[in-house]
Every structure is written in C-alpha cells, then in structure tokens.
Design a protein around this motif. Structure first.
Motif, PDB file in Angstrom:
ATOM      1  N   SER A  19     -44.665  19.388 -32.458  1.00 61.97           N
ATOM      2  CA  SER A  19     -45.456  19.073 -31.265  1.00 61.97           C
ATOM      3  C   SER A  19     -45.192  20.031 -30.109  1.00 61.97           C
ATOM      4  O   SER A  19     -45.744  19.855 -29.024  1.00 61.97           O
ATOM      5  N   TYR A  21     -46.269  22.907 -29.539  1.00 59.16           N
ATOM      6  CA  TYR A  21     -47.414  23.699 -29.103  1.00 59.16           C
ATOM      7  C   TYR A  21     -48.123  23.079 -27.901  1.00 59.16           C
ATOM      8  O   TYR A  21     -48.742  23.789 -27.106  1.00 59.16           O
ATOM      9  N   MET A  22     -48.036  21.763 -27.744  1.00 59.55           N
ATOM     10  CA  MET A  22     -48.746  21.111 -26.637  1.00 59.55           C
ATOM     11  C   MET A  22     -48.229  21.537 -25.266  1.00 59.55           C
ATOM     12  O   MET A  22     -49.025  21.935 -24.413  1.00 59.55           O
ATOM     13  N   LEU A  24     -46.679  24.211 -24.622  1.00 59.46           N
ATOM     14  CA  LEU A  24     -46.908  25.652 -24.523  1.00 59.46           C
ATOM     15  C   LEU A  24     -48.336  25.951 -24.068  1.00 59.46           C
ATOM     16  O   LEU A  24     -48.574  26.898 -23.315  1.00 59.46           O
ATOM     17  N   ILE A  25     -49.290  25.132 -24.508  1.00 59.32           N
ATOM     18  CA  ILE A  25     -50.666  25.274 -24.027  1.00 59.32           C
ATOM     19  C   ILE A  25     -50.740  24.951 -22.541  1.00 59.32           C
ATOM     20  O   ILE A  25     -51.423  25.633 -21.782  1.00 59.32           O
ATOM     21  N   VAL A  26     -49.996  23.929 -22.118  1.00 61.69           N
ATOM     22  CA  VAL A  26     -49.962  23.589 -20.699  1.00 61.69           C
ATOM     23  C   VAL A  26     -49.316  24.723 -19.907  1.00 61.69           C
ATOM     24  O   VAL A  26     -49.750  25.047 -18.798  1.00 61.69           O
ATOM     25  N   LYS A  27     -48.286  25.344 -20.472  1.00 59.24           N
ATOM     26  CA  LYS A  27     -47.609  26.446 -19.783  1.00 59.24           C
ATOM     27  C   LYS A  27     -48.540  27.627 -19.553  1.00 59.24           C
ATOM     28  O   LYS A  27     -48.480  28.288 -18.515  1.00 59.24           O
ATOM     29  N   VAL A  28     -49.425  27.903 -20.489  1.00 55.94           N
ATOM     30  CA  VAL A  28     -50.350  29.022 -20.352  1.00 55.94           C
ATOM     31  C   VAL A  28     -51.311  28.789 -19.184  1.00 55.94           C
ATOM     32  O   VAL A  28     -51.595  29.694 -18.403  1.00 55.94           O
ATOM     33  N   ASN A  29     -51.809  27.574 -19.039  1.00 57.81           N
ATOM     34  CA  ASN A  29     -52.832  27.280 -18.037  1.00 57.81           C
ATOM     35  C   ASN A  29     -52.321  26.513 -16.824  1.00 57.81           C
ATOM     36  O   ASN A  29     -53.086  26.276 -15.903  1.00 57.81           O
TER      37      ASN A  29
END
Length: 145
Positions: A19, A21-22, A24-29
């Motif tokens: 889990s 990756y979730m 990490l997606i928030v970290k990008v945006n």
C-alpha cells in the motif's frame, strides 16, 4: 506462539509495503514529507502488532475460531474507545483510561500527524509483549489441566 505472531506480522508488513504507493502519489501532488510517511507506516506496523497480539490472546482463550475472532475484535474495540469513555470520567481515572487507549492518544495524536514519540513506541511494544505473554501463559495453563 512467536512463530505464528511473526508470520502474521510479516504478512501485515507486506500488506503495508504493497500500500506504499498511495502516500507516494500524494507526495507527488501534495505536501507530505518522507518522515511523515515513514512515521505513519511505523505507527501502522506497531498498532497492527498490538492488535495481532490481542487476537492471539483471544485465540488462546478458546478453541473455536469464530469465538476467538469475536473476542479479539471486542478487546480491540474496547481498547480503541477508552479515550471517549475517559472524557466522561473524573480526574484520577481519566488519565489511566486515556493512556491505555490504542487509537486516539498514541496513534492519532502521534503517528498520524508524523510525530515520532518514544512513549508511543514503548506503549505499543509493551501492549504487544503483554498480550503475547498472557497468551503463552494461557496456553501453558491449559496444557497443565
């Protein structure tokens, strides 16, 4: 007993790793730091280890799996909601009930905010150790009967 616990803890760790990756997606945006992600996942692992130990204690109390699951869930829910109960009690008892809460004080006010407190780590390790010890002693007592 420890083999079963570490196998379940390894499975929990793998699920948490999958889990990852979730956030990490928030970290990008969004605005989240690596330390918040690390502390949050450490808190989830510690909370999960305490919950697994509670479930193993419930499993040691009974022979039926359904009863053990209900007992483990009941113990966990009781320990997760002692803080709302503590707010309705008087001062000396309030502090004790606040500090034995699994969710509100130790996870939500610490790990969930990205704050790493040694007292929260010690609490979860102590809860895990206590319930594993009680589970082992329960099985030893059943063996002697």
């Amino acid at each position: 007993m420890l083999g079963k616990f570490f196998a379940a803890l390894t499975f929990l760790g793998l699920v948490l790793l999958i889990s990852l990756y979730m956030p990490l997606i928030v970290k990008v945006n969004g605005k989240i730091t690596w330390s918040q992600i690390f502390v949050g996942y450490l808190g989830l692992l510690l909370l999960g280890s305490a919950t697994l130990a509670i479930g193993m204690f419930a499993s040691a109390l009974t022979k039926q799996q359904i009863v053990a699951a209900l007992l483990g869930a009941g113990f966990t829910v009781i320990l997760c909601f002692t803080y709302p109960l503590a707010k309705k009690l008087d001062s000396p008892v309030r502090e004790v009930f606040e500090q034995i809460d699994l969710w509100w004080i130790h996870f939500q006010n610490g790990f969930m905010r990205g704050v790493l407190n040694l007292k929260d780590i010690i609490f979860y390790v102590a809860v895990t150790y206590f319930f594993l010890l009680v589970a082992v002693k329960t099985l030893e007592a059943k063996r002697w009967q």
